[in-house]
Scaffold this active site. Structure first.
Site, PDB file in Angstrom:
ATOM      1  CD  GLU A  43     -11.827  -6.550 -15.808  1.00 30.42           C
ATOM      2  OE1 GLU A  43     -11.806  -7.271 -16.833  1.00 30.42           O
ATOM      3  OE2 GLU A  43     -12.348  -6.898 -14.740  1.00 30.42           O
ATOM      4  CG  ASP A  46      -6.687  -8.952 -22.093  1.00 26.24           C
ATOM      5  OD1 ASP A  46      -6.427  -7.742 -21.934  1.00 26.24           O
ATOM      6  OD2 ASP A  46      -7.714  -9.348 -22.697  1.00 26.24           O
ATOM      7  N   GLY A 133     -20.378  -4.883 -21.345  1.00 24.03           N
ATOM      8  CA  GLY A 133     -19.081  -5.327 -20.816  1.00 24.03           C
ATOM      9  C   GLY A 133     -19.064  -6.814 -20.524  1.00 24.03           C
ATOM     10  CG  ASP A 184     -13.411 -10.273 -23.857  1.00 23.85           C
ATOM     11  OD1 ASP A 184     -13.024 -10.382 -22.679  1.00 23.85           O
ATOM     12  OD2 ASP A 184     -13.569  -9.183 -24.423  1.00 23.85           O
TER      13      ASP A 184
HETATM   14  C1  GLA Z   1     -12.383  -6.015 -22.913  1.00 21.51           C
HETATM   15  C2  GLA Z   1     -11.348  -6.623 -23.853  1.00 21.51           C
HETATM   16  C3  GLA Z   1     -10.469  -7.632 -23.125  1.00 21.51           C
HETATM   17  C4  GLA Z   1      -9.907  -7.057 -21.826  1.00 21.51           C
HETATM   18  C5  GLA Z   1     -10.998  -6.378 -21.011  1.00 21.51           C
HETATM   19  C6  GLA Z   1     -10.467  -5.658 -19.792  1.00 21.51           C
HETATM   20  O1  GLA Z   1     -13.287  -7.003 -22.522  1.00 21.51           O
HETATM   21  O2  GLA Z   1     -11.989  -7.257 -24.928  1.00 21.51           O
HETATM   22  O3  GLA Z   1      -9.449  -8.056 -23.991  1.00 21.51           O
HETATM   23  O4  GLA Z   1      -8.821  -6.204 -22.073  1.00 21.51           O
HETATM   24  O5  GLA Z   1     -11.740  -5.458 -21.776  1.00 21.51           O
HETATM   25  O6  GLA Z   1      -9.959  -6.543 -18.873  1.00 21.51           O
END
Ligand code: GLA
Length: 388
Positions: A43, A46, A133, A184
């Protein structure tokens, strides 16, 4: 108990086509489908050039499209009261308020990339819970991108997929203004049925990791505490990571060691960087644990990840902490919060025969605490975006 079902793809596709014809008076010519995602480990790694391990959900967004003969763009959603209407010339960074920006942003970014997207009518319908989320925004962007690619007669090769991912990321970061990291959109496009997707944000390699869950189910619990990636918390974590990298003299925290991080002066920045460095290592270890069906190791990794996000990165909340703790008490072998944080969802790995008991136990604990009733879903690892 409230369970969100993904629905049957052919039925949903037919419903979206019918809704489009009803709304615009003519049938669509293209239909794109893209899933939400749940991340199993990694988490906020990225945008630190690290590793992530998401799974594409069976819950998806469908986008129906039809080219127009003029410069007009009309966008409507089965989930939203307000439609958006404007011209191609109006599209651009921060010009569109609200949910339609994600869809219109893709049109702008694809045109910026040289694709001749014409004026278009769009209608979207989604089974991905919003603000949970679970990347409803990436599902929206990628379903529109795939529909537009089809409208332009483009074949969904791997190269085009990568281009569409970039366009969707630009829609989110530049048009909507959410400073997110790309996980994502990548899994919404490259996800594979039966697998998680290991993504390396330094090499940009994607590797499917076959998930033999051996009698376990991935249970997602949406706490219904709404999270937003544009309200500052996400951006301030990202800024702390950049501060840490700068202080350490590295380009990204991917290159940092824990030893170096331990020497950082600022206590908060040190904790943020500790989360990132330890979380990147946990992604590799999680792949090994899944491959070895080592549920004890997986349980320890999920637990360490959750604590790291709660205490060092400070992105959890009481509802997420409760969902995670209660899932484990009720028989989950592993549980952690997932996604950007500040609300949203948890994910648990649950023996099949305990799935009902875990969901009921979390519901009961939420009622006792006076939290809103949560919503659950089964995260069967599914395929990424396609033309329907
Ligand atoms: C959101 C963002 C992703 C990533 C997550 C945390 O989903 O869109 O790019 O940073 O949070 O892991």
């Amino acid at each position: 108990m409230s369970l969100v079902e993904p629905g049957e793809p052919a039925t949903l596709a037919a419903a979206v086509r019918a809704a489009f014809a009803d709304h615009y008076g003519e049938p669509p010519t293209s239909l794109g489908r893209a899933p939400g995602r749940v991340n199993l480990m990694g988490e906020h790694t990225d945008y630190n050039a690290g590793l992530v391990l998401p799974v594409a959900l069976p819950h998806a967004t469908y986008a129906a499209a039809r080219a127009r003969g003029d410069e007009l763009v009309r966008i409507t959603s089965a989930q939203e009261d307000e439609a958006w209407e404007g011209t191609l010339a109006e599209l651009g960074p921060r010009t569109i308020e609200g949910w339609a920006g994600y869809a219109a942003g893709v049109i702008w970014a694809m045109r910026e990339a040289g694709h001749r997207v014409p004026g278009v009518d769009l209608l979207v319908d989604s089974r991905v819970p919003v603000g949970a989320g679970l990347s409803s925004s990436a599902a929206l962007e990628c379903s529109v991108a795939v529909a537009l690619a089809d409208l332009l007669g483009l074949e969904l090769t791997d190269d085009l997929r990568r281009e569409l991912i970039e366009a969707c990321i630009r829609a989110e970061t530049e048009v909507v203004g959410a400073p997110t990291g790309g996980m994502d959109q990548t899994v919404a496009v490259f996800g594979e049925a039966g697998s998680a997707l290991l993504i390396d944000f330094t090499s940009h390699e994607t590797t499917p990791v076959s998930l033999d869950l051996a009698g376990h189910t991935l249970v997602v619990t949406d706490t219904r505490v709404k999270h937003a990636l544009t309200d500052g918390g996400y951006g301030s974590r990202r800024a702390d990571c950049e501060t840490a990298a700068e202080a350490l003299g590295v380009t990204t925290l991917r290159e940092a060691t824990q030893e170096a991080v331990d020497g950082l002066d600022d206590e908060r920045v040190r904790r943020r960087a500790t989360h990132i460095v330890s979380e990147i290592q946990r992604v590799t270890d999680t792949v090994t644990a899944f491959e070895g069906l080592d549920w004890d190791a997986l349980g320890r990794l999920f637990d360490a990840s959750h604590r790291s996000m709660r205490d060092d990165f400070e992105i959890s909340c009481p509802e997420l902490d409760t969902a995670v703790a209660v899932a484990v008490q009720a028989g989950a072998v592993a549980a952690r919060m997932t996604g950007g944080g500040f609300g949203g969802s948890s994910v648990a790995v649950v023996p099949d025969e305990r799935v009902d008991a875990v969901m009921r136990a979390v519901d009961a604990a939420f009622a006792l605490e006076g939290f809103r009733s949560p919503v659950h879903l089964r995260a069967v690892p599914s395929a990424g975006a396609s033309v329907s």
